[in-house]
Design a protein around this motif. Structure first.
Motif, PDB file in Angstrom:
ATOM      1  N   UNK A 214       0.856  -1.195   0.000  1.00  0.00           N
ATOM      2  CA  UNK A 214       0.000   0.000   0.000  1.00  0.00           C
ATOM      3  C   UNK A 214       0.890   1.243   0.000  1.00  0.00           C
ATOM      4  N   UNK A 215       0.486   2.255  -0.752  1.00  0.00           N
ATOM      5  CA  UNK A 215       1.287   3.460  -0.902  1.00  0.00           C
ATOM      6  C   UNK A 215       0.431   4.685  -0.600  1.00  0.00           C
ATOM      7  N   UNK A 216       0.919   5.515   0.321  1.00  0.00           N
ATOM      8  CA  UNK A 216       0.199   6.726   0.716  1.00  0.00           C
ATOM      9  C   UNK A 216       1.173   7.895   0.781  1.00  0.00           C
ATOM     10  N   UNK A 217       0.625   9.098   0.715  1.00  0.00           N
ATOM     11  CA  UNK A 217       1.425  10.307   0.907  1.00  0.00           C
ATOM     12  C   UNK A 217       2.576  10.407  -0.059  1.00  0.00           C
ATOM     13  N   UNK A 218       3.762  10.635   0.463  1.00  0.00           N
ATOM     14  CA  UNK A 218       4.940  10.823  -0.382  1.00  0.00           C
ATOM     15  C   UNK A 218       5.313   9.565  -1.158  1.00  0.00           C
ATOM     16  N   UNK A 219       4.801   8.409  -0.714  1.00  0.00           N
ATOM     17  CA  UNK A 219       5.124   7.155  -1.387  1.00  0.00           C
ATOM     18  C   UNK A 219       4.084   6.768  -2.441  1.00  0.00           C
ATOM     19  N   UNK A 220       3.054   7.581  -2.629  1.00  0.00           N
ATOM     20  CA  UNK A 220       1.996   7.255  -3.583  1.00  0.00           C
ATOM     21  C   UNK A 220       2.523   7.021  -4.998  1.00  0.00           C
ATOM     22  N   UNK A 221       3.504   7.804  -5.496  1.00  0.00           N
ATOM     23  CA  UNK A 221       4.004   7.550  -6.862  1.00  0.00           C
ATOM     24  C   UNK A 221       4.641   6.170  -7.026  1.00  0.00           C
ATOM     25  N   UNK A 222       5.053   5.534  -5.915  1.00  0.00           N
ATOM     26  CA  UNK A 222       5.718   4.236  -6.014  1.00  0.00           C
ATOM     27  C   UNK A 222       4.752   3.104  -6.344  1.00  0.00           C
ATOM     28  N   UNK A 223       3.474   3.428  -6.450  1.00  0.00           N
ATOM     29  CA  UNK A 223       2.503   2.405  -6.847  1.00  0.00           C
ATOM     30  C   UNK A 223       2.780   1.898  -8.259  1.00  0.00           C
ATOM     31  N   UNK A 224       3.454   2.720  -9.072  1.00  0.00           N
ATOM     32  CA  UNK A 224       3.870   2.284 -10.408  1.00  0.00           C
ATOM     33  C   UNK A 224       5.146   1.457 -10.298  1.00  0.00           C
ATOM     34  N   UNK A 225       5.155   0.304 -10.911  1.00  0.00           N
ATOM     35  CA  UNK A 225       6.278  -0.623 -10.763  1.00  0.00           C
ATOM     36  C   UNK A 225       7.597   0.000 -11.196  1.00  0.00           C
ATOM     37  N   UNK A 226       7.594   0.736 -12.290  1.00  0.00           N
ATOM     38  CA  UNK A 226       8.837   1.346 -12.778  1.00  0.00           C
ATOM     39  C   UNK A 226       9.397   2.329 -11.749  1.00  0.00           C
ATOM     40  N   UNK A 227       8.513   3.156 -11.164  1.00  0.00           N
ATOM     41  CA  UNK A 227       8.960   4.110 -10.146  1.00  0.00           C
ATOM     42  C   UNK A 227       9.471   3.380  -8.907  1.00  0.00           C
ATOM     43  N   UNK A 228       8.820   2.275  -8.569  1.00  0.00           N
ATOM     44  CA  UNK A 228       9.234   1.509  -7.392  1.00  0.00           C
ATOM     45  C   UNK A 228      10.624   0.911  -7.596  1.00  0.00           C
ATOM     46  N   UNK A 229      10.890   0.380  -8.779  1.00  0.00           N
ATOM     47  CA  UNK A 229      12.203  -0.194  -9.057  1.00  0.00           C
ATOM     48  C   UNK A 229      13.283   0.878  -9.063  1.00  0.00           C
TER      49      UNK A 229
END
Length: 401
Positions: A214-229
């Motif tokens: 789960x991604x909230x706040x400042x980590x919300x963009x990391x919901x996209x796999x490319x951004x997370x990697x």
């Protein structure tokens, strides 16, 4: 033991109701339950019993404990019961203390994914220990480990890490020999760190692919796999803190250590200094400093103090003490019995005899459950009252149970 001048419960009782209203909708059910339990612990709200001394007839009223695992007042007896059960597991070998720590970016991200990240921390740390120990280049043995989760730093910030207590050796692959570690050395921490880092990031990427993060706040963009990697990339080359301390000085030292760590909470009442005008002062240890400057006093608003304390409420049903390898619950008794045979050792005669003086160990006199503070004699329960019942005046001396 005398009651501390200031307790976490005092802070929650004084400022908790207003803060709960201000944080309405932002506190989880688990956090609300912890607050309520700590506020009511050892008060009339939970019921209790009336005691009378057999010698001087002193009357005392004792209230029940909440037994919540986050309550600073309820952990001593729980730790004692756990240690009594673990006494029979000790082997006559060196024991090592290993710590696995998550880097700061993952610690911040873990707060909204507690159950998953804490579980991965346990499983990957255990897998790392068992894998490196089984490698013939290092130890070539099947070992056991007890891991204890701590989620706080000394200043109550969110700092997830596991403390591992590991016997210095294990069973050979064929189970016919006990292979001991080199004296004073367990396993190379750099090798442990590299494998721990790689495996944890692999499991984290799998969890994202499965859609369970789960991604909230400042980590919300990391919901996209490319951004997370991309976010994980720097963590693949940074240093992850894994270290092993020198071996303990015998089984008694292991038990003494466990009694301090297994049932610890974010802050003990002993560390609280003062509560003044809505500010809480407490002692903390700055591990970046050296010598006497390491021990300092920090002052926070009562609201910030409560917020930091509640950061460490565990998910419902989450086990913070786990056993792996030879110490795993499924085969612990058989594995330890076999290890003692190979070590030519015998199990402790009395699992309840924990690090006591020889004279005390031989004593057959049972310890009194309640002792009079005036004369030291045994106190008997003469009346009980249910939770929520109004406390009446102490009974007359002639009353009976």
């Amino acid at each position: 033991m005398a009651r501390p001048a200031l307790e976490v419960a005092d802070i929650f009782r004084a400022f908790g109701p207003a803060w709960r209203l201000a944080q309405h909708g932002h506190l989880s059910l688990g956090q609300l339950k912890v607050m309520s339990a700590i506020e009511q612990c050892r008060t009339a709200a939970l019921g209790g019993h009336v005691l009378r001394c057999e010698a001087c007839e002193q009357i005392d009223i004792s209230y029940n404990s909440c037994r919540n695992r986050h309550c600073p007042k309820c952990q001593a007896r729980a730790a004692q019961r756990w240690l009594e059960a673990r006494q029979a597991d000790l082997l006559p070998v060196e024991y090592y203390h290993v710590v696995f720590t998550l880097p700061a970016p993952i610690s911040a991200f873990a707060y909204t994914n507690k159950a998953l990240v804490y579980r991965l921390l346990f499983e990957v740390a255990a897998e790392t220990l068992l894998t490196i120990a089984a490698d013939p280049k290092h130890l070539g043995a099947t070992i056991g480990a007890t891991l204890v989760l701590h989620t706080w730093g000394s200043a109550m910030t969110h700092h997830p890490h596991v403390h591992g207590i590991v016997p210095g050796g294990g069973l050979s692959a064929d189970g016919q020999r006990w292979i001991a570690c080199r004296r004073g050395f367990f396993l190379p921490v750099r090798v442990l760190s590299r494998l721990f880092r790689r495996r944890f990031l692999e499991e984290l990427a799998k969890a994202h692919h499965a859609g369970v993060l789960r991604f909230f706040g400042e980590f919300a963009p990391l919901a996209q796999m490319a951004a997370f990697l991309r976010w994980l990339a720097p963590l693949r080359t940074s240093e992850w803190v894994v270290y092993a301390k020198r071996p303990f000085a015998g089984p008694e030292a292991v038990l003494a250590y466990l009694s301090r760590y297994t049932h610890r909470v974010a802050i003990s009442n002993r560390r609280l200094v003062s509560l003044d005008a809505g500010s809480v002062s407490f002692r903390w240890k700055d591990y970046r400093a050296k010598g006497r400057t390491r021990h300092k006093t920090m002052t926070l608003t009562a609201e910030e103090f409560m917020r930091r304390f509640l950061l460490h409420v565990l998910p419902c049903g989450f086990h913070r003490i786990r056993h792996y390898g030879l110490l795993a619950n499924a085969g612990r008794r058989q594995h330890l019995a076999h290890a003692r045979e190979l070590l030519v050792a015998t199990p402790p005669d009395d699992p309840r005899a924990i690090a006591v003086e020889p004279a005390a160990a031989l004593s057959t006199t049972p310890t009194a459950g309640f002792v009079c503070r005036c004369c030291g004699s045994v106190m008997r329960v003469i009346e009980t009252f249910a939770r929520g019942a109004t406390i009446r005046a102490p009974p007359l001396h002639g009353a009976t149970s």
